[in-house]
Design a protein around this motif. Structure first.
Motif, PDB file in Angstrom:
ATOM      1  N   SER A   1      -7.835 -62.173-110.428  1.00 24.40           N
ATOM      2  CA  SER A   1      -8.273 -62.039-109.027  1.00 24.40           C
ATOM      3  C   SER A   1      -9.061 -63.223-108.502  1.00 24.40           C
ATOM      4  O   SER A   1      -9.545 -63.188-107.375  1.00 24.40           O
ATOM      5  CB  SER A   1      -9.114 -60.765-108.869  1.00 24.40           C
ATOM      6  OG  SER A   1     -10.242 -60.795-109.722  1.00 24.40           O
TER       7      SER A   1
ATOM      8  N   HIS B   1     -12.763 -67.407-104.007  1.00 24.24           N
ATOM      9  CA  HIS B   1     -11.425 -66.903-103.689  1.00 24.24           C
ATOM     10  C   HIS B   1     -11.497 -65.493-103.125  1.00 24.24           C
ATOM     11  O   HIS B   1     -10.809 -65.159-102.150  1.00 24.24           O
ATOM     12  CB  HIS B   1     -10.555 -66.933-104.948  1.00 24.24           C
ATOM     13  CG  HIS B   1      -9.177 -66.383-104.739  1.00 24.24           C
ATOM     14  ND1 HIS B   1      -8.164 -67.115-104.152  1.00 24.24           N
ATOM     15  CD2 HIS B   1      -8.655 -65.152-105.017  1.00 24.24           C
ATOM     16  CE1 HIS B   1      -7.075 -66.372-104.090  1.00 24.24           C
ATOM     17  NE2 HIS B   1      -7.339 -65.187-104.600  1.00 24.24           N
ATOM     18  N   ARG B   2     -12.334 -64.647-103.719  1.00 25.08           N
ATOM     19  CA  ARG B   2     -12.461 -63.273-103.225  1.00 25.08           C
ATOM     20  C   ARG B   2     -13.005 -63.261-101.801  1.00 25.08           C
ATOM     21  O   ARG B   2     -12.517 -62.504-100.949  1.00 25.08           O
ATOM     22  CB  ARG B   2     -13.355 -62.458-104.155  1.00 25.08           C
ATOM     23  CG  ARG B   2     -12.728 -62.138-105.500  1.00 25.08           C
ATOM     24  CD  ARG B   2     -13.504 -61.050-106.232  1.00 25.08           C
ATOM     25  NE  ARG B   2     -14.868 -61.456-106.545  1.00 25.08           N
ATOM     26  CZ  ARG B   2     -15.215 -62.031-107.691  1.00 25.08           C
ATOM     27  NH1 ARG B   2     -14.303 -62.283-108.608  1.00 25.08           N
ATOM     28  NH2 ARG B   2     -16.482 -62.340-107.921  1.00 25.08           N
TER      29      ARG B   2
ATOM     30  N   SER C   1     -10.279 -64.192 -99.473  1.00 27.14           N
ATOM     31  CA  SER C   1      -9.295 -63.110 -99.384  1.00 27.14           C
ATOM     32  C   SER C   1      -9.790 -62.005 -98.474  1.00 27.14           C
ATOM     33  O   SER C   1      -9.033 -61.460 -97.661  1.00 27.14           O
ATOM     34  CB  SER C   1      -9.009 -62.550-100.788  1.00 27.14           C
ATOM     35  OG  SER C   1      -8.396 -63.521-101.600  1.00 27.14           O
ATOM     36  N   TRP C   2     -11.066 -61.661 -98.584  1.00 21.97           N
ATOM     37  CA  TRP C   2     -11.634 -60.625 -97.722  1.00 21.97           C
ATOM     38  C   TRP C   2     -11.606 -61.052 -96.259  1.00 21.97           C
ATOM     39  O   TRP C   2     -11.338 -60.233 -95.380  1.00 21.97           O
ATOM     40  CB  TRP C   2     -13.063 -60.316 -98.152  1.00 21.97           C
ATOM     41  CG  TRP C   2     -13.164 -59.682 -99.502  1.00 21.97           C
ATOM     42  CD1 TRP C   2     -12.201 -58.975-100.164  1.00 21.97           C
ATOM     43  CD2 TRP C   2     -14.293 -59.718-100.382  1.00 21.97           C
ATOM     44  NE1 TRP C   2     -12.655 -58.558-101.391  1.00 21.97           N
ATOM     45  CE2 TRP C   2     -13.933 -58.992-101.562  1.00 21.97           C
ATOM     46  CE3 TRP C   2     -15.569 -60.263-100.307  1.00 21.97           C
ATOM     47  CZ2 TRP C   2     -14.818 -58.823-102.625  1.00 21.97           C
ATOM     48  CZ3 TRP C   2     -16.447 -60.103-101.364  1.00 21.97           C
ATOM     49  CH2 TRP C   2     -16.072 -59.386-102.508  1.00 21.97           C
TER      50      TRP C   2
ATOM     51  N   ASN D   1     -19.534 -69.152-105.643  1.00 18.46           N
ATOM     52  CA  ASN D   1     -19.442 -67.974-104.777  1.00 18.46           C
ATOM     53  C   ASN D   1     -20.086 -68.268-103.430  1.00 18.46           C
ATOM     54  O   ASN D   1     -20.831 -67.466-102.894  1.00 18.46           O
ATOM     55  CB  ASN D   1     -20.154 -66.785-105.461  1.00 18.46           C
ATOM     56  CG  ASN D   1     -20.028 -65.489-104.686  1.00 18.46           C
ATOM     57  OD1 ASN D   1     -18.973 -65.180-104.133  1.00 18.46           O
ATOM     58  ND2 ASN D   1     -21.110 -64.723-104.611  1.00 18.46           N
TER      59      ASN D   1
END
Length: 379
Positions: A337, A342-343, A346-347, A161
């Motif tokens: 997701s 990755h999140r 994406s944001w 993360n």
């Protein structure tokens, strides 16, 4: 340690404090901890960088209790941070540029580290998830670690993360692991044939000057120097409490299954340190759903397949403890997701840029994330 009698488990989470206007880190950790301590006592603490804080849980038997304790400690830190005009942010590295030199906390160990490692600590701003599993027999804990070492790259990949660092996309999923990997005293621990062998190796590293204290090694896996636990330290912090809890449950099951093998006389696989460090590097680069070396069996496999193997080993314990639904839901969220890196990317692509990433991380941290625990499909 089997069946319906799981050992207690606890976690430590490290967070950044960020300015809501600039989204830069804010060096007010001491003040935030002082405020939060009024609510939760010594379950909060200062961290190496003055723009970080740490939250801890007490030992918990069930994952429901662990979830509630993480939420309780986070709430105290969120409230204290807001009172100081900043926000709590769960990311493995700072997302936007950190202006000026890193300001370390006042603990003597931090000051000694600055003298020891010098410029290597100029950007040592990383936030981790540590999982503690009760294992008071230190000899058994060391031998258990030999079995657990090959799973460290998978845990790095599942938790990655930290794709951004000080305003730049690193191209990695877990840049925190890369920062830590440049230190000679951090990363996967060496194979140790006994507790005495473990101590000998730590002393030998400390004698070179690469480790501050042989009694407190900072390897990714260690019998804790003061607590009756085996501590796993390789994972990035997550804003999603459900993900943290699921990872903790998986770690506990892997620790217990490994301890059972060690207690039966299995010495564990002698994975070369160089191969293990390379596998952790690959896991940090690609994260989920990438591929990486299987440090135990050899070859390169998708992370999802390595996860299936881990769950296969841990499944009897996960079932016995009632933890499999939470772990299965975590893998379903990953499949649907993506992981933390990755999140974040994406944001960034939704129009808010890196400041928008910080805002979304803060929102998820303050509210525990959005992932539910429904679903029981296994990876």
């Amino acid at each position: 340690m089997t069946g319906s009698n799981p050992p207690t488990i606890g976690v430590e989470e490290e967070y950044f404090l960020v300015d809501p206007a600039t989204r830069d880190v804010a060096p007010v950790g001491a003040r935030v901890v002082a405020r939060a301590a009024a609510a939760v006592g010594d379950l909060v603490a200062q961290e190496f960088a003055s723009h970080q804080v740490e939250g801890r849980t007490p030992p918990c038997t069930g994952l429901d209790r662990l979830h509630d304790e993480i939420a309780r400690v986070r709430a105290a830190l969120v409230a204290a941070a807001r009172e100081e005009g900043v926000r709590l942010c769960a990311s493995g590295t700072p997302v936007v540029e950190a202006h000026g030199p890193l300001r370390a906390g006042e603990h003597p160990r931090y000051r000694a580290g600055l003298e020891q490692y010098r410029a290597m600590l100029d950007d040592f701003s990383v936030s981790a998830l540590h999982v503690h599993v009760h294992l008071p027999d230190r000899e058994l804990a060391v031998l258990t670690g030999n079995h657990l070492r090959p799973w460290l790259p998978l845990l790095v990949a599942l938790s990655a993360n930290s794709p951004y660092h000080r305003g730049h996309d690193t191209g990695y999923a877990g840049w925190r692991t890369v920062i830590r990997g440049r230190f000679p005293c951090l990363g996967p621990p060496p194979y140790a044939a006994s507790l005495e062998d473990h101590r000998r190796l730590a002393v030998a590293v400390a004698e070179t000057g690469a480790m501050l204290e042989p009694d407190m090694p900072f390897w990714d896996l260690r019998p804790h120097p003061r607590l009756p636990t085996l501590e796993v330290r390789c994972m990035d912090v997550s804003p999603v409490i459900a993900d943290t809890v699921a990872l903790a449950g998986l770690v506990r099951a892997l620790v217990v299954s490994s301890a059972q093998r060690a207690a039966e006389g299995d010495p564990g696989p002698r994975v070369d340190a160089e191969v293990l460090r390379a596998a952790c590097w690959r896991a940090a680069r690609d994260g989920w759903p990438g591929s990486g070396p299987d440090a135990g069996a050899g070859g390169v496999e998708p992370v999802a397949e390595q996860a299936r193997q881990a769950v296969r080993q841990a499944r009897p314990l996960l079932d016995g403890y009632g933890d499999r639904p939470r772990v299965a839901a975590f893998f379903r969220r990953l499949a649907e997701s993506g992981g933390g890196a990755h999140r974040q990317r994406s944001w960034a692509g939704t129009g808010g840029g890196l400041q928008g990433v910080v805002d979304r991380l803060v929102e998820a941290t303050e509210h525990g994330g959005t992932g539910g625990d429904g679903g029981v499909s296994t990876p």
